[in-house]
Design an enzyme around this catalytic site. Structure first.
Site, PDB file in Angstrom:
ATOM      1  N   ARG A 106       5.206  22.312  37.579  1.00  0.00           N
ATOM      2  CA  ARG A 106       5.224  21.677  38.892  1.00  0.00           C
ATOM      3  C   ARG A 106       6.610  21.844  39.503  1.00  0.00           C
ATOM      4  O   ARG A 106       7.628  21.775  38.793  1.00  0.00           O
ATOM      5  CB  ARG A 106       4.928  20.198  38.686  1.00  0.00           C
ATOM      6  CG  ARG A 106       4.854  19.367  39.939  1.00  0.00           C
ATOM      7  CD  ARG A 106       3.652  19.685  40.729  1.00  0.00           C
ATOM      8  NE  ARG A 106       3.325  18.647  41.692  1.00  0.00           N
ATOM      9  CZ  ARG A 106       2.463  18.837  42.679  1.00  0.00           C
ATOM     10  NH1 ARG A 106       1.865  20.000  42.852  1.00  0.00           N
ATOM     11  NH2 ARG A 106       2.177  17.861  43.501  1.00  0.00           N
ATOM     12  N   THR A 155      -5.016  25.588  47.341  1.00  0.00           N
ATOM     13  CA  THR A 155      -4.540  25.636  45.970  1.00  0.00           C
ATOM     14  C   THR A 155      -5.494  26.606  45.330  1.00  0.00           C
ATOM     15  O   THR A 155      -6.441  27.041  45.972  1.00  0.00           O
ATOM     16  CB  THR A 155      -4.631  24.218  45.369  1.00  0.00           C
ATOM     17  OG1 THR A 155      -3.683  23.402  46.042  1.00  0.00           O
ATOM     18  CG2 THR A 155      -4.376  24.161  43.871  1.00  0.00           C
ATOM     19  N   THR A 208      -0.521  26.223  42.943  1.00  0.00           N
ATOM     20  CA  THR A 208      -0.543  25.921  44.377  1.00  0.00           C
ATOM     21  C   THR A 208       0.794  26.119  45.062  1.00  0.00           C
ATOM     22  O   THR A 208       1.853  26.106  44.432  1.00  0.00           O
ATOM     23  CB  THR A 208      -0.978  24.456  44.597  1.00  0.00           C
ATOM     24  OG1 THR A 208      -1.237  24.237  45.976  1.00  0.00           O
ATOM     25  CG2 THR A 208       0.051  23.461  44.127  1.00  0.00           C
ATOM     26  N   ASN A 212       0.705  24.099  47.767  1.00  0.00           N
ATOM     27  CA  ASN A 212       0.263  22.877  48.450  1.00  0.00           C
ATOM     28  C   ASN A 212      -0.625  23.262  49.635  1.00  0.00           C
ATOM     29  O   ASN A 212      -1.767  23.610  49.448  1.00  0.00           O
ATOM     30  CB  ASN A 212       1.414  21.960  48.833  1.00  0.00           C
ATOM     31  CG  ASN A 212       0.878  20.574  49.218  1.00  0.00           C
ATOM     32  OD1 ASN A 212      -0.248  20.232  48.853  1.00  0.00           O
ATOM     33  ND2 ASN A 212       1.635  19.790  49.954  1.00  0.00           N
ATOM     34  N   ASP A 254       3.856  16.013  48.665  1.00  0.00           N
ATOM     35  CA  ASP A 254       3.085  15.287  47.647  1.00  0.00           C
ATOM     36  C   ASP A 254       3.837  14.065  47.120  1.00  0.00           C
ATOM     37  O   ASP A 254       3.260  13.248  46.402  1.00  0.00           O
ATOM     38  CB  ASP A 254       2.715  16.209  46.474  1.00  0.00           C
ATOM     39  CG  ASP A 254       1.422  16.985  46.748  1.00  0.00           C
ATOM     40  OD1 ASP A 254       0.740  16.680  47.746  1.00  0.00           O
ATOM     41  OD2 ASP A 254       1.092  17.885  45.958  1.00  0.00           O
ATOM     42  N   GLY A 284      -8.225  21.575  46.418  1.00  0.00           N
ATOM     43  CA  GLY A 284      -8.832  20.549  47.287  1.00  0.00           C
ATOM     44  C   GLY A 284      -7.980  19.312  47.479  1.00  0.00           C
ATOM     45  O   GLY A 284      -8.493  18.288  47.933  1.00  0.00           O
ATOM     46  N   GLY A 285      -6.675  19.379  47.129  1.00  0.00           N
ATOM     47  CA  GLY A 285      -5.792  18.231  47.359  1.00  0.00           C
ATOM     48  C   GLY A 285      -6.351  16.997  46.670  1.00  0.00           C
ATOM     49  O   GLY A 285      -6.730  17.043  45.499  1.00  0.00           O
TER      50      GLY A 285
HETATM   51  O1  DON Z   1      -0.789  19.063  43.641  1.00  0.00           O
HETATM   52  C1  DON Z   1      -1.600  18.635  44.452  1.00  0.00           C
HETATM   53  O2  DON Z   1      -2.334  17.701  44.207  1.00  0.00           O
HETATM   54  C2  DON Z   1      -1.721  19.311  45.795  1.00  0.00           C
HETATM   55  N1  DON Z   1      -0.478  19.941  46.145  1.00  0.00           N
HETATM   56  C3  DON Z   1      -2.857  20.264  45.756  1.00  0.00           C
HETATM   57  C4  DON Z   1      -3.094  20.953  47.069  1.00  0.00           C
HETATM   58  C5  DON Z   1      -4.417  21.568  47.212  1.00  0.00           C
HETATM   59  O3  DON Z   1      -5.272  21.467  46.355  1.00  0.00           O
HETATM   60  C6  DON Z   1      -4.705  22.262  48.464  1.00  0.00           C
HETATM   61  N2  DON Z   1      -5.967  22.926  48.405  1.00  0.00           N
HETATM   62  N3  DON Z   1      -6.925  22.859  49.020  1.00  0.00           N
END
Ligand code: DON
Length: 566
Positions: free
Chosen positions: A106, A378, A396, A398, A420, A470-471
């Site tokens: 990360r 991501t 990702t 982000n 985030d 998918g955040g």
């Molecule tokens: O680490 C995370 O939770 C986010 N940065 C993920 C971002 C993400 O999945 C975007 N995609 N659709």
């Protein structure tokens, strides 16, 4: 006679040639394969050329970790919206000797970052700064992550990086989806970059155009020739810091040199007869998945049925409770003390469901965190090999194309992962997630993630490998995919493609995909749930071992996702 033999020879040669011709595998003619049944090894990722790169490594004698590394490097070229060198990710693996590993790469906040860096003089949060441009960038972790994974692989980095270099140098043909994404972002690319790059152009991108990335090829070669230092030191580091200076960003050469990926203990827990292996903090994914599966386990989901009102309501209520805890308690374990043991204990999860009312909607005003004492992109890839290794990686930038900043001369996008963090308590990030002190910005700290690369073991052997982008919806998508398979007995393809729903505590609403059946939604509305339709949720990549012991690899219908196997 002689001429007949010559003709025969020509015919045989041309048939053999036709069979060998890589019709669907070269960078200019490739095919999206949504489902592949394989006996030896399988890779599924967001792009057919990246899945092919992984498959190539398996066929050259590499294992699942080799395939995962090569696929990630290829994604950094063919899927620039999320595949990356300038972002970060998580790798979860179950190795053939029974060992579980979790590698955390990360991004970290730069040393010059500070708690209130996104607040103006009046204390108002400015999400434009945490979401776009140079100040949004965390110190990238991906290259360090690949090198931390390498001891588990069998091939050399020179071999693993070769397909990515070729794709960057010679180019590849883009799909309609990629053309659309590049076109949508042209204004941002122009606004946030002062140097020329491969992505900006003055006429529209269209399907079939070739994207050549010479600067990126040169960066990949520096990594090939100098290892980790080819990215975190020398020319690449110089180009990153020069880019930061042009855009008033914070990342310094010292930040880059100090970055380290970390091996952590995977989150593992039983679910009925299965064992789940997933990502620990700084991803909230593993803890929240354990909470949700732990809360749901004792209810008769299978008897209630797939997308029945009862099953949906139960799942919504466990999601609400897990996300409320996420917002309050979860953050980087190197910086904050998180009561993980208590949050995931059977007693706590039991108590958490005591106010669950199967007749009516819960409320996020009443259900807050439990009391314990103390444009979106991501990408995910799943791999299984013939030896019994399984690897699950989510990586990702982000948002789509991250901060939209391309490192001038180095050819890759930098992340916007700083968003985030909880930039101010209660202020939603780009996924509507709120947080508190546990996830406040601090120098060197990792921002909380939802990425949930997951493996399910059956009788101690890999059975399911999955994950998704998918955040904030990642954790609920992984939860639903597993419930679809383990409780509702859907096929792999059905489990991935089934319409999804999602609740994240705040806002207090259930979001459902456009194609969701109206009937259970009407009933949930009557019970008091607010229902909102949403754009597609997630892009799950799944490999499941079927009854015959074959690997069933499925790419999500929602994107260009594609499986490969042999
Ligand atoms: O680490 C995370 O939770 C986010 N940065 C993920 C971002 C993400 O999945 C975007 N995609 N659709």
């Amino acid at each position: 006679m002689r001429s007949v033999l010559i003709l025969l020879a020509i015919t045989i040669t041309s048939v053999a040639y036709a069979q060998q011709r890589p019709v669907k595998n070269d960078a200019y003619h490739y095919k999206i394969e949504k489902q592949v049944i394989a006996s030896k090894g399988a890779v599924v990722s967001a792009h057919p050329l990246a899945s092919q790169a992984g498959l190539q490594m398996l066929q050259q004698g590499g294992n699942a970790v080799d395939a995962a590394i090569a696929t990630q490097l290829a994604l950094a070229v063919v899927y620039p919206a999320a595949g990356n060198l300038g972002g970060g990710g998580f790798l979860v693996a179950h190795l053939k000797d029974g060992k579980d590993i979790a590698i955390d790469y990360r991004e970290k906040a730069p040393a010059a970052a500070s708690r209130d860096m996104y607040l103006d003089k009046k204390g108002n949060a400015n999400t434009a700064l945490s979401q776009d441009g140079h100040l949004a960038c965390g110190v990238p972790g991906t290259v360090a992550g690949l090198y931390t994974s390498l001891p588990y692989a069998r091939l050399t980095m020179q071999q693993l990086i070769a397909p990515a270099i070729l794709l960057a140098e010679k180019g590849y043909v883009i799909t309609q989806r990629e053309a659309n994404a590049l076109n949508r972002n042209q204004d941002n690319f122009k606004r946030l970059n002062t140097q020329g790059n491969a992505f900006v152009r003055n006429r529209e991108w269209k399907a079939g155009d070739t994207l050549i990335q010479k600067d990126l090829a040169a960066t990949l070669k520096r990594i090939r020739d100098n290892g980790r230092a080819g990215f975190y030191e020398g020319e690449t580091a110089r180009l990153i810091t020069a880019e930061m200076q042009r855009g008033h960003g914070l990342i310094t050469t010292a930040d880059l040199k100090a970055y380290e990926a970390k091996e952590r203990a995977a989150v593992t827990f039983p679910y009925k007869a299965y064992q789940v292996v997933t990502m620990p903090l700084p991803s909230s994914g593993g803890v929240a998945l354990q909470q949700m599966m732990g809360m749901a386990e004792k209810y008769p989901l299978n008897a209630w049925g797939f997308h029945s009102v009862s099953a949906m309501q139960l799942m919504i209520e466990v999601e609400r409770r897990a996300y409320a805890d996420r917002a309050k308690y979860l953050g980087d374990p190197d910086f904050v003390k998180v009561p993980v043991k208590q949050l995931t204990s059977a007693d706590y999860l039991h108590a958490r469901m005591e106010d669950y009312d199967p007749q009516k909607a819960g409320s996020s005003k009443e259900v807050t965190a439990g009391m314990v004492y103390e444009s979106k992109e991501t990408t995910h890839l799943s791999v299984m090999d013939a030896e019994g290794n399984a690897v699950s990686v989510t990586t990702t930038l982000n948002g789509g194309y991250g901060s939209k900043v391309v490192v001038g001369g180095a050819g890759f996008f930098l992340n916007n992962e700083m968003d985030d963090f909880s930039i101010k308590p209660g202020v939603p990030n780009m996924y509507g997630l709120v947080g508190a002190e546990a996830n406040a910005v601090a120098p060197g700290k990792r921002m909380l993630s939802s990425m949930t690369p997951t493996i399910v073991l059956k009788k101690g052997k890999p059975f399911i490998v999955t994950g998704t982008p998918g955040g904030s919806t990642i954790i609920t998508s992984v939860f639903q995919t597993l419930v679809n398979l383990l409780e509702f007995n859907l096929s792999a393809q059905q489990a991935v493609d089934a319409p999804k729903f999602h609740h994240q505590w705040l806002p207090d609403e259930v979001v459902v995909e456009e194609d969701f059946d109206q009937t259970p939604l009407d009933e949930l509305r009557r019970m008091g749930y607010k229902i909102e339709r949403s754009s597609p949720i997630g892009r799950v990549e799944l490999i499941k071992v079927n009854e015959r012991g074959q690997l069933e690899a499925v790419g999500d219908k929602r994107g260009d996702d594609s499986a490969a196997g042999y």
